[in-house]
Design a protein around this motif. Structure first.
Motif, PDB file in Angstrom:
ATOM      1  N   ASP A  96      32.359  48.247  33.683  1.00  0.00           N
ATOM      2  CA  ASP A  96      31.160  47.405  33.733  1.00  0.00           C
ATOM      3  C   ASP A  96      31.489  45.990  34.196  1.00  0.00           C
ATOM      4  N   ILE A  97      32.582  45.439  33.691  1.00  0.00           N
ATOM      5  CA  ILE A  97      33.006  44.088  34.081  1.00  0.00           C
ATOM      6  C   ILE A  97      33.325  44.053  35.576  1.00  0.00           C
ATOM      7  N   ALA A  98      34.048  45.048  36.055  1.00  0.00           N
ATOM      8  CA  ALA A  98      34.388  45.107  37.485  1.00  0.00           C
ATOM      9  C   ALA A  98      33.116  45.189  38.323  1.00  0.00           C
ATOM     10  N   ARG A  99      32.170  45.995  37.900  1.00  0.00           N
ATOM     11  CA  ARG A  99      30.905  46.144  38.630  1.00  0.00           C
ATOM     12  C   ARG A  99      30.140  44.819  38.637  1.00  0.00           C
ATOM     13  N   GLU A 100      30.077  44.131  37.480  1.00  0.00           N
ATOM     14  CA  GLU A 100      29.400  42.836  37.394  1.00  0.00           C
ATOM     15  C   GLU A 100      30.031  41.820  38.345  1.00  0.00           C
ATOM     16  N   ARG A 101      31.347  41.865  38.456  1.00  0.00           N
ATOM     17  CA  ARG A 101      32.076  40.909  39.300  1.00  0.00           C
ATOM     18  C   ARG A 101      32.179  41.385  40.747  1.00  0.00           C
ATOM     19  N   GLN A 102      31.590  42.547  41.039  1.00  0.00           N
ATOM     20  CA  GLN A 102      31.588  43.135  42.376  1.00  0.00           C
ATOM     21  C   GLN A 102      33.006  43.259  42.931  1.00  0.00           C
ATOM     22  N   MET A 103      33.860  43.855  42.105  1.00  0.00           N
ATOM     23  CA  MET A 103      35.235  44.092  42.522  1.00  0.00           C
ATOM     24  C   MET A 103      35.651  45.487  42.075  1.00  0.00           C
ATOM     25  N   SER A 104      36.695  45.986  42.668  1.00  0.00           N
ATOM     26  CA  SER A 104      37.173  47.308  42.274  1.00  0.00           C
ATOM     27  C   SER A 104      37.873  47.230  40.922  1.00  0.00           C
ATOM     28  N   LEU A 105      37.917  48.356  40.261  1.00  0.00           N
ATOM     29  CA  LEU A 105      38.620  48.445  38.988  1.00  0.00           C
ATOM     30  C   LEU A 105      40.098  48.120  39.187  1.00  0.00           C
ATOM     31  N   ARG A 106      40.671  48.596  40.275  1.00  0.00           N
ATOM     32  CA  ARG A 106      42.075  48.333  40.594  1.00  0.00           C
ATOM     33  C   ARG A 106      42.322  46.829  40.747  1.00  0.00           C
ATOM     34  N   SER A 107      41.414  46.134  41.423  1.00  0.00           N
ATOM     35  CA  SER A 107      41.563  44.682  41.614  1.00  0.00           C
ATOM     36  C   SER A 107      41.462  43.934  40.294  1.00  0.00           C
ATOM     37  N   LEU A 108      40.536  44.356  39.447  1.00  0.00           N
ATOM     38  CA  LEU A 108      40.379  43.706  38.145  1.00  0.00           C
ATOM     39  C   LEU A 108      41.632  43.909  37.291  1.00  0.00           C
ATOM     40  N   ILE A 109      42.157  45.119  37.278  1.00  0.00           N
ATOM     41  CA  ILE A 109      43.369  45.385  36.500  1.00  0.00           C
ATOM     42  C   ILE A 109      44.545  44.578  37.053  1.00  0.00           C
ATOM     43  N   ALA A 110      44.634  44.458  38.369  1.00  0.00           N
ATOM     44  CA  ALA A 110      45.708  43.657  38.976  1.00  0.00           C
ATOM     45  C   ALA A 110      45.575  42.187  38.573  1.00  0.00           C
ATOM     46  N   GLU A 111      44.347  41.683  38.538  1.00  0.00           N
ATOM     47  CA  GLU A 111      44.111  40.298  38.116  1.00  0.00           C
ATOM     48  C   GLU A 111      44.523  40.095  36.659  1.00  0.00           C
ATOM     49  N   ILE A 112      44.142  41.028  35.811  1.00  0.00           N
ATOM     50  CA  ILE A 112      44.515  40.955  34.388  1.00  0.00           C
ATOM     51  C   ILE A 112      46.036  40.979  34.261  1.00  0.00           C
ATOM     52  N   ASP A 113      46.676  41.863  35.017  1.00  0.00           N
ATOM     53  CA  ASP A 113      48.136  41.968  34.980  1.00  0.00           C
ATOM     54  C   ASP A 113      48.799  40.662  35.400  1.00  0.00           C
ATOM     55  N   SER A 114      48.293  40.037  36.453  1.00  0.00           N
ATOM     56  CA  SER A 114      48.927  38.812  36.952  1.00  0.00           C
ATOM     57  C   SER A 114      48.705  37.618  36.020  1.00  0.00           C
ATOM     58  N   ASN A 115      47.663  37.679  35.183  1.00  0.00           N
ATOM     59  CA  ASN A 115      47.360  36.562  34.279  1.00  0.00           C
ATOM     60  C   ASN A 115      47.891  36.741  32.860  1.00  0.00           C
ATOM     61  N   ARG A 116      48.453  37.906  32.565  1.00  0.00           N
ATOM     62  CA  ARG A 116      48.890  38.122  31.183  1.00  0.00           C
ATOM     63  C   ARG A 116      50.137  37.311  30.861  1.00  0.00           C
ATOM     64  N   ARG A 117      50.228  36.908  29.617  1.00  0.00           N
ATOM     65  CA  ARG A 117      51.318  36.039  29.172  1.00  0.00           C
ATOM     66  C   ARG A 117      52.419  36.793  28.438  1.00  0.00           C
ATOM     67  N   GLY A 118      52.251  38.057  28.283  1.00  0.00           N
ATOM     68  CA  GLY A 118      53.222  38.860  27.556  1.00  0.00           C
ATOM     69  C   GLY A 118      52.536  40.096  27.028  1.00  0.00           C
TER      70      GLY A 118
END
Length: 77
Positions: A27-49
């Motif tokens: 749902d979040i990916a759809r709201e942001r008009q991005m693919s699920l893969r892109s959203l997961i990649a963004e989350i991965d790149s921003n995680r602190r541990g």
């Protein structure tokens, strides 16, 4: 809990999430008009541990907390 394989930054990894988190993430990916893969990649790149599954859960939680905060602020006007 379901383990799903995803490709992040060109490498395959797995994420284990409860169905409710998978649905919310989609749902979040759809709201942001991005693919699920892109959203997961963004989350991965921003995680602190921690692991990616935990980072995804925290992202979903933060998303809905912000949304509730915005609703609370609007209700107080």
């Amino acid at each position: 809990m379901v383990k799903r394989s995803v490709v992040v930054a060109g490498h395959k990894t797995s994420v284990s999430l409860e169905d409710a988190f998978w649905h919310a993430l989609k749902d979040i990916a759809r709201e942001r008009q991005m693919s699920l893969r892109s959203l997961i990649a963004e989350i991965d790149s921003n995680r602190r541990g921690g692991n990616l599954s935990s980072a995804v859960r925290l992202h979903v939680l933060d998303h809905y907390r912000r949304r509730c905060g915005a609703l609370d602020a609007t209700a107080q006007r």
